[in-house]
Scaffold this motif. Structure first.
Motif, PDB file in Angstrom:
ATOM      1  N   TRP A 101       1.570   5.711  -0.488  1.00  0.00           N
ATOM      2  CA  TRP A 101       0.586   5.363   0.523  1.00  0.00           C
ATOM      3  C   TRP A 101       0.349   6.498   1.517  1.00  0.00           C
ATOM      4  O   TRP A 101      -0.738   6.652   2.071  1.00  0.00           O
ATOM      5  CB  TRP A 101       1.043   4.116   1.287  1.00  0.00           C
ATOM      6  CG  TRP A 101       2.337   4.335   2.025  1.00  0.00           C
ATOM      7  CD1 TRP A 101       3.595   4.124   1.546  1.00  0.00           C
ATOM      8  CD2 TRP A 101       2.491   4.843   3.343  1.00  0.00           C
ATOM      9  NE1 TRP A 101       4.525   4.464   2.485  1.00  0.00           N
ATOM     10  CE2 TRP A 101       3.868   4.910   3.607  1.00  0.00           C
ATOM     11  CE3 TRP A 101       1.593   5.245   4.330  1.00  0.00           C
ATOM     12  CZ2 TRP A 101       4.377   5.365   4.807  1.00  0.00           C
ATOM     13  CZ3 TRP A 101       2.099   5.703   5.541  1.00  0.00           C
ATOM     14  CH2 TRP A 101       3.480   5.749   5.771  1.00  0.00           C
ATOM     15  N   TRP A 102       1.369   7.316   1.755  1.00  0.00           N
ATOM     16  CA  TRP A 102       1.299   8.384   2.753  1.00  0.00           C
ATOM     17  C   TRP A 102       0.224   9.417   2.432  1.00  0.00           C
ATOM     18  O   TRP A 102      -0.259  10.133   3.304  1.00  0.00           O
ATOM     19  CB  TRP A 102       2.656   9.084   2.856  1.00  0.00           C
ATOM     20  CG  TRP A 102       3.176   9.567   1.544  1.00  0.00           C
ATOM     21  CD1 TRP A 102       3.995   8.876   0.689  1.00  0.00           C
ATOM     22  CD2 TRP A 102       2.888  10.807   0.911  1.00  0.00           C
ATOM     23  NE1 TRP A 102       4.239   9.610  -0.443  1.00  0.00           N
ATOM     24  CE2 TRP A 102       3.576  10.810  -0.333  1.00  0.00           C
ATOM     25  CE3 TRP A 102       2.141  11.920   1.258  1.00  0.00           C
ATOM     26  CZ2 TRP A 102       3.513  11.876  -1.212  1.00  0.00           C
ATOM     27  CZ3 TRP A 102       2.085  12.995   0.379  1.00  0.00           C
ATOM     28  CH2 TRP A 102       2.763  12.957  -0.832  1.00  0.00           C
ATOM     29  N   LYS A 103      -0.173   9.509   1.132  1.00  0.00           N
ATOM     30  CA  LYS A 103      -1.143  10.527   0.743  1.00  0.00           C
ATOM     31  C   LYS A 103      -2.476  10.353   1.461  1.00  0.00           C
ATOM     32  O   LYS A 103      -3.193  11.328   1.696  1.00  0.00           O
ATOM     33  CB  LYS A 103      -1.348  10.510  -0.772  1.00  0.00           C
ATOM     34  CG  LYS A 103      -0.156  11.048  -1.552  1.00  0.00           C
ATOM     35  CD  LYS A 103      -0.436  11.071  -3.042  1.00  0.00           C
ATOM     36  CE  LYS A 103       0.738  11.683  -3.804  1.00  0.00           C
ATOM     37  NZ  LYS A 103       0.496  11.684  -5.275  1.00  0.00           N
ATOM     38  N   SER A 104      -2.818   9.123   1.813  1.00  0.00           N
ATOM     39  CA  SER A 104      -4.077   8.877   2.509  1.00  0.00           C
ATOM     40  C   SER A 104      -3.880   8.532   3.985  1.00  0.00           C
ATOM     41  O   SER A 104      -4.867   8.429   4.731  1.00  0.00           O
ATOM     42  CB  SER A 104      -4.857   7.747   1.814  1.00  0.00           C
ATOM     43  OG  SER A 104      -4.112   6.536   1.840  1.00  0.00           O
ATOM     44  N   PHE A 105      -2.646   8.363   4.421  1.00  0.00           N
ATOM     45  CA  PHE A 105      -2.389   7.930   5.794  1.00  0.00           C
ATOM     46  C   PHE A 105      -2.259   9.107   6.758  1.00  0.00           C
ATOM     47  O   PHE A 105      -2.845   9.110   7.843  1.00  0.00           O
ATOM     48  CB  PHE A 105      -1.132   7.063   5.838  1.00  0.00           C
ATOM     49  CG  PHE A 105      -0.953   6.318   7.129  1.00  0.00           C
ATOM     50  CD1 PHE A 105      -1.602   5.111   7.344  1.00  0.00           C
ATOM     51  CD2 PHE A 105      -0.132   6.805   8.132  1.00  0.00           C
ATOM     52  CE1 PHE A 105      -1.444   4.416   8.538  1.00  0.00           C
ATOM     53  CE2 PHE A 105       0.033   6.120   9.321  1.00  0.00           C
ATOM     54  CZ  PHE A 105      -0.625   4.920   9.524  1.00  0.00           C
TER      55      PHE A 105
ATOM     56  N   ASP B 241      -7.520  12.140  10.390  1.00  0.00           N
ATOM     57  CA  ASP B 241      -7.682  11.041  11.340  1.00  0.00           C
ATOM     58  C   ASP B 241      -6.370  10.740  12.056  1.00  0.00           C
ATOM     59  O   ASP B 241      -6.357  10.453  13.262  1.00  0.00           O
ATOM     60  CB  ASP B 241      -8.181   9.784  10.615  1.00  0.00           C
ATOM     61  CG  ASP B 241      -9.645   9.885  10.216  1.00  0.00           C
ATOM     62  OD1 ASP B 241     -10.417  10.483  10.978  1.00  0.00           O
ATOM     63  OD2 ASP B 241      -9.998   9.371   9.135  1.00  0.00           O
ATOM     64  N   TYR B 242      -5.255  10.789  11.331  1.00  0.00           N
ATOM     65  CA  TYR B 242      -3.940  10.599  11.947  1.00  0.00           C
ATOM     66  C   TYR B 242      -3.713  11.646  13.039  1.00  0.00           C
ATOM     67  O   TYR B 242      -3.291  11.320  14.158  1.00  0.00           O
ATOM     68  CB  TYR B 242      -2.859  10.700  10.882  1.00  0.00           C
ATOM     69  CG  TYR B 242      -1.448  10.587  11.423  1.00  0.00           C
ATOM     70  CD1 TYR B 242      -0.835   9.354  11.600  1.00  0.00           C
ATOM     71  CD2 TYR B 242      -0.724  11.730  11.773  1.00  0.00           C
ATOM     72  CE1 TYR B 242       0.449   9.253  12.100  1.00  0.00           C
ATOM     73  CE2 TYR B 242       0.560  11.635  12.279  1.00  0.00           C
ATOM     74  CZ  TYR B 242       1.144  10.397  12.443  1.00  0.00           C
ATOM     75  OH  TYR B 242       2.412  10.311  12.953  1.00  0.00           O
ATOM     76  N   LEU B 243      -4.022  12.908  12.719  1.00  0.00           N
ATOM     77  CA  LEU B 243      -3.843  13.978  13.700  1.00  0.00           C
ATOM     78  C   LEU B 243      -4.773  13.774  14.901  1.00  0.00           C
ATOM     79  O   LEU B 243      -4.357  13.958  16.055  1.00  0.00           O
ATOM     80  CB  LEU B 243      -4.112  15.337  13.048  1.00  0.00           C
ATOM     81  CG  LEU B 243      -3.930  16.563  13.945  1.00  0.00           C
ATOM     82  CD1 LEU B 243      -2.487  16.672  14.429  1.00  0.00           C
ATOM     83  CD2 LEU B 243      -4.339  17.830  13.206  1.00  0.00           C
ATOM     84  N   ARG B 244      -5.986  13.386  14.647  1.00  0.00           N
ATOM     85  CA  ARG B 244      -6.950  13.160  15.722  1.00  0.00           C
ATOM     86  C   ARG B 244      -6.475  12.065  16.670  1.00  0.00           C
ATOM     87  O   ARG B 244      -6.680  12.144  17.885  1.00  0.00           O
ATOM     88  CB  ARG B 244      -8.305  12.784  15.100  1.00  0.00           C
ATOM     89  CG  ARG B 244      -9.407  12.499  16.101  1.00  0.00           C
ATOM     90  CD  ARG B 244     -10.725  12.303  15.380  1.00  0.00           C
ATOM     91  NE  ARG B 244     -11.740  11.812  16.282  1.00  0.00           N
ATOM     92  CZ  ARG B 244     -12.457  10.720  16.085  1.00  0.00           C
ATOM     93  NH1 ARG B 244     -12.268   9.995  15.003  1.00  0.00           N
ATOM     94  NH2 ARG B 244     -13.378  10.347  16.957  1.00  0.00           N
TER      95      ARG B 244
ATOM     96  N   LYS C  95      -7.024   2.271   9.758  1.00  0.00           N
ATOM     97  CA  LYS C  95      -5.860   2.589   8.936  1.00  0.00           C
ATOM     98  C   LYS C  95      -4.892   1.414   8.991  1.00  0.00           C
ATOM     99  O   LYS C  95      -4.763   0.766  10.030  1.00  0.00           O
ATOM    100  CB  LYS C  95      -5.135   3.847   9.438  1.00  0.00           C
ATOM    101  CG  LYS C  95      -5.756   5.167   9.018  1.00  0.00           C
ATOM    102  CD  LYS C  95      -4.898   6.324   9.494  1.00  0.00           C
ATOM    103  CE  LYS C  95      -5.442   7.641   9.032  1.00  0.00           C
ATOM    104  NZ  LYS C  95      -5.374   7.801   7.579  1.00  0.00           N
ATOM    105  N   HIS C  96      -4.199   1.179   7.886  1.00  0.00           N
ATOM    106  CA  HIS C  96      -3.230   0.099   7.841  1.00  0.00           C
ATOM    107  C   HIS C  96      -1.974   0.590   7.111  1.00  0.00           C
ATOM    108  O   HIS C  96      -2.066   1.347   6.139  1.00  0.00           O
ATOM    109  CB  HIS C  96      -3.811  -1.114   7.112  1.00  0.00           C
ATOM    110  CG  HIS C  96      -5.079  -1.616   7.714  1.00  0.00           C
ATOM    111  ND1 HIS C  96      -5.092  -2.469   8.800  1.00  0.00           N
ATOM    112  CD2 HIS C  96      -6.376  -1.345   7.405  1.00  0.00           C
ATOM    113  CE1 HIS C  96      -6.357  -2.719   9.131  1.00  0.00           C
ATOM    114  NE2 HIS C  96      -7.150  -2.062   8.293  1.00  0.00           N
ATOM    115  N   ALA C  97      -0.835   0.167   7.599  1.00  0.00           N
ATOM    116  CA  ALA C  97       0.439   0.507   6.958  1.00  0.00           C
ATOM    117  C   ALA C  97       1.478  -0.504   7.411  1.00  0.00           C
ATOM    118  O   ALA C  97       1.249  -1.272   8.358  1.00  0.00           O
ATOM    119  CB  ALA C  97       0.874   1.925   7.307  1.00  0.00           C
TER     120      ALA C  97
END
Length: 254
Positions: A4-8, A12-15, A200-202
């Motif tokens: 899952w981390w490949k798209s998380f 956008d995460y950094l932003r 985003k969801h996790a």
């Protein structure tokens, strides 16, 4: 194994998180970690996972020889592009899955900071801690800085939901759900603004401090202390934040 981390962990995460972890804040946190562990120039530090190198860089600037490890191509490329004047002999980055053994060992300190485990089954978290233990020299220390169940429950009791504005005016909302039986937090991130909208969801496994210590001991590490964040203040589950963020220090004794 779940990928899952490949798209998380992407742009956008950094932003979303870079405005929180400014260069000033990162330098301060690296200094707190340096003081907390009484580090000295020349020490070998493993920053795993390192993200965009927010702590790897200031730790190297303080005199440590740092290896930053992460799985995200985007975050590693960002980290490499921001190394500044730090030479590869002082700061290196490596793409690696921490559920698997590292190719390098003998580190004085390993750092697992900003709730960087709990994103899979418990056995995967155990595998990560075993990897970090194996990377330490005998007598080397692991510091795990994280959110934890006591803090999550205190936050839920106050009915708090998180929202903030990003520098460009984008509204970011963190509308998390907590399953008290499974101990899993469902992360639900939403944002909307000039640059567009997204989500985003996790899932994050929320451990108690007791469970974290037990997991480290199962990985072959000896508990050395628990602290309020990256400080020398002993952790106590007191007050409206139930002790705040937790840092656990454990030692490889053999």
């Amino acid at each position: 194994m779940n990928d899952w981390w490949k798209s998380f962990f992407d742009q956008d995460y950094l932003r979303i998180w870079e405005p929180v972890f400014t260069d000033e804040a990162n330098t301060k946190q690296a200094g707190e970690l340096w003081s907390m562990l009484d580090l000295e120039p020349g020490c070998r530090v493993l920053d795993a996972p390192c993200g965009w190198g927010r702590l790897s860089r200031p730790l190297a600037s303080l005199g440590a020889t740092v290896l930053g490890v992460d799985q995200s191509d985007f975050l590693l490329a960002t980290a490499e592009g921001r190394r500044g004047e730090l030479a590869p002999g002082q700061l290196r980055y490596l793409k690696h899955d921490l559920r698997m053994p590292l190719p390098e060992t003998g580190f004085d300190v390993a750092c697992n900071v900003f709730s960087s485990f709990g994103y899979g089954p418990e056995e995967e978290d155990l595998a990560i801690f075993r990897t970090l233990r194996a990377a330490l020299r005998p007598g080397g220390r692991l510091v795990v800085e994280t959110n934890h169940r006591d803090l999550v429950c205190a936050s839920i009791a106050r009915g708090s939901k998180s929202s903030r504005r990003l520098p460009d005016g984008t509204l970011f909302v963190d509308d998390a759900d907590f399953d008290a039986i499974s101990g899993v937090v469902r992360l639900n991130w939403y944002w909307s603004g000039p640059g567009g909208s997204g989500e985003k969801h996790a899932e994050w496994r929320c451990y108690t401090p007791t469970q974290i210590v037990a997991l480290l001991e199962r990985a072959g590490l000896h508990f050395a202390g628990a602290y309020r964040g990256l400080s020398k203040t002993p952790y106590k589950a007191e007050g409206p934040e139930a002790g705040g963020r937790l840092a656990v220090v454990a030692v490889r004794e053999d």
